[in-house]
Design a protein around this motif. Sequence first.
Motif, PDB file in Angstrom:
ATOM      1  N   LYS A 278       0.838  -1.206   0.000  1.00 12.34           N
ATOM      2  CA  LYS A 278       0.000   0.000   0.000  1.00 12.34           C
ATOM      3  C   LYS A 278       0.868   1.249   0.000  1.00 12.34           C
ATOM      4  O   LYS A 278       2.045   1.209   0.325  1.00 12.34           O
ATOM      5  N   LYS A 279       0.251   2.367  -0.384  1.00  9.68           N
ATOM      6  CA  LYS A 279       0.916   3.677  -0.436  1.00  9.68           C
ATOM      7  C   LYS A 279       2.142   3.629  -1.338  1.00  9.68           C
ATOM      8  O   LYS A 279       3.202   4.171  -1.012  1.00  9.68           O
ATOM      9  N   SER A 280       1.997   2.959  -2.491  1.00 10.22           N
ATOM     10  CA  SER A 280       3.095   2.811  -3.439  1.00 10.22           C
ATOM     11  C   SER A 280       2.983   3.822  -4.570  1.00 10.22           C
ATOM     12  O   SER A 280       1.888   4.217  -4.961  1.00 10.22           O
ATOM     13  N   VAL A 281       4.127   4.229  -5.103  1.00  9.31           N
ATOM     14  CA  VAL A 281       4.196   4.993  -6.349  1.00  9.31           C
ATOM     15  C   VAL A 281       4.735   4.044  -7.409  1.00  9.31           C
ATOM     16  O   VAL A 281       5.833   3.502  -7.265  1.00  9.31           O
ATOM     17  N   LEU A 282       3.955   3.816  -8.471  1.00 11.92           N
ATOM     18  CA  LEU A 282       4.323   2.838  -9.491  1.00 11.92           C
ATOM     19  C   LEU A 282       4.344   3.511 -10.858  1.00 11.92           C
ATOM     20  O   LEU A 282       3.300   3.923 -11.368  1.00 11.92           O
ATOM     21  N   ALA A 283       5.535   3.642 -11.434  1.00 11.66           N
ATOM     22  CA  ALA A 283       5.682   4.226 -12.760  1.00 11.66           C
ATOM     23  C   ALA A 283       5.736   3.100 -13.789  1.00 11.66           C
ATOM     24  O   ALA A 283       6.484   2.133 -13.621  1.00 11.66           O
TER      25      ALA A 283
END
Length: 512
Positions: A278-283
Amino acid sequence: MRILIVDDESEIRDYLAGLSQWEQAGCTVVGTAANGEEALGMIERTNPDLLLTDIRMPVMDGIALAEVIRSTRPYLPIIFLTAYHEFEYARQAVRLGASDFITKPFLPEDIIRAVEKQRDKEREEWVERDSFFTIMGDEMISSEQKIEWLQCRGMNDREFVLLYTELDHVYGLQHSRNPFALKQVRKALEAVTKSEGMTAWMSEASSGVYALLPCKEYLETDNSQIIALAKLMIEACETQESLSVSVGISRTMASYCELPEAIRQTGVCMDYRMLLGKKSVLAFDAIEMIVSEKEKESLLSVNRVADLLRTGETNGIRDSISGVYHRMLSVGASRKDIQHFCIGMIERSEDVLLEFGIEPDARAAVEIREFMLSSLILTDMMKALERYLLDKSKEIRRLLSQSPKRIVAETMQIIDSEYMSELTLQIVAKRLNVNYSYLSRLIKKEMGKNFTDILWECRIEAAKVKLLKEDLKAYEIAYAVGFKDSAHFSILFKKTTGYTPSEYKRLEGGKL
């Protein structure tokens, strides 16, 4: 709108708060304050949509109040009450982005008119931006038609990056059940982008909010600034609204017409959230580099089992779990790897249950997680996971045994009778007491079309009748049959009939 009134004169405060016109204007006064300092505390408690404040007040005046608010809630509209001679104060208020001024003495109509103007402005902006996503995100509308839609509004096509902020699945706190959750996310995101000096076009989806950033809004050649912005979005949702979210980032797209591909890319990002938490930044660009082959295989296995779960297919689930078991043995997966897979599969199964409107059992959810975290034997873990999934499959199979044709028929009845109103899949699903994701799949399976296409077709058919029978302009007919955007109506009408509304009226009307 929720209004907070700030004025040091109690007579004015009471007078404004007691205006009978508030209810008719669709507004509620959530509180009154005697000065800026008192107002700051009330803003945190009441969360207003608009601030109506005097400029000159003791303790903290309206200008100082606005300066504080602009640093914490830059999206909050402020209407100032001012005397005609307070020119210097008014100039400072303009610098702080005042939404409007009302000079003293004032009439009740002046207040109501200013508030309604601000409310309508916000409503128009949201409708326009939602129309943008509806049209640019439709793969069935050609690039030429999309460019034409942009040109009609004086908008230039350009490169962009799409961010998708989605609510994390937190067991026991199903924010998808909170009708205000997405509005809270949207407001938090608008605050972040404004504070960073960026203009973002936003639109709500079923579980999150899209934010489209034209490339002119950031200067760096790499995506470090976008990643930093995504982290701020996660932090803002957590601190301002107490919501857990993750953010997916698309590649830089060459044209607004590529919005469907950007949406697909952010969807892929959300699939990989299971691996990163959770609370991830995924590019999207980085996924191939940061995700190992083992993790990719794990994700594919979870997605396969989730698809089988949606069909209530028990044998397929057994075979998939058996296959995962043998692959884990062959690659020498660690206990942590296996626990990671099992917990991820449990969380995905709970999401699938929610798609069908089935609330996961809280006690069973805790017990299965405790077992997975305490077990030392692979076979025990896989058997427990299989039993758990088969039980969930039974619940879904029982729901699927209900007649889907009846549900679809009732959906069609609602569309036929209420197509001219603001009708959405979520509204219909709530009316029928089924989950909207389940209803969406059911409609697609039974009708071969999605809900939106069916609704649009119904509106176009009604528009054809009105064009021939009523003396109305095309834009009047568009609004009468439920379209919010007359240009979108014209594009769909020509796509469906081969004619523009005026051509259709001239050609078909001549046959009558």
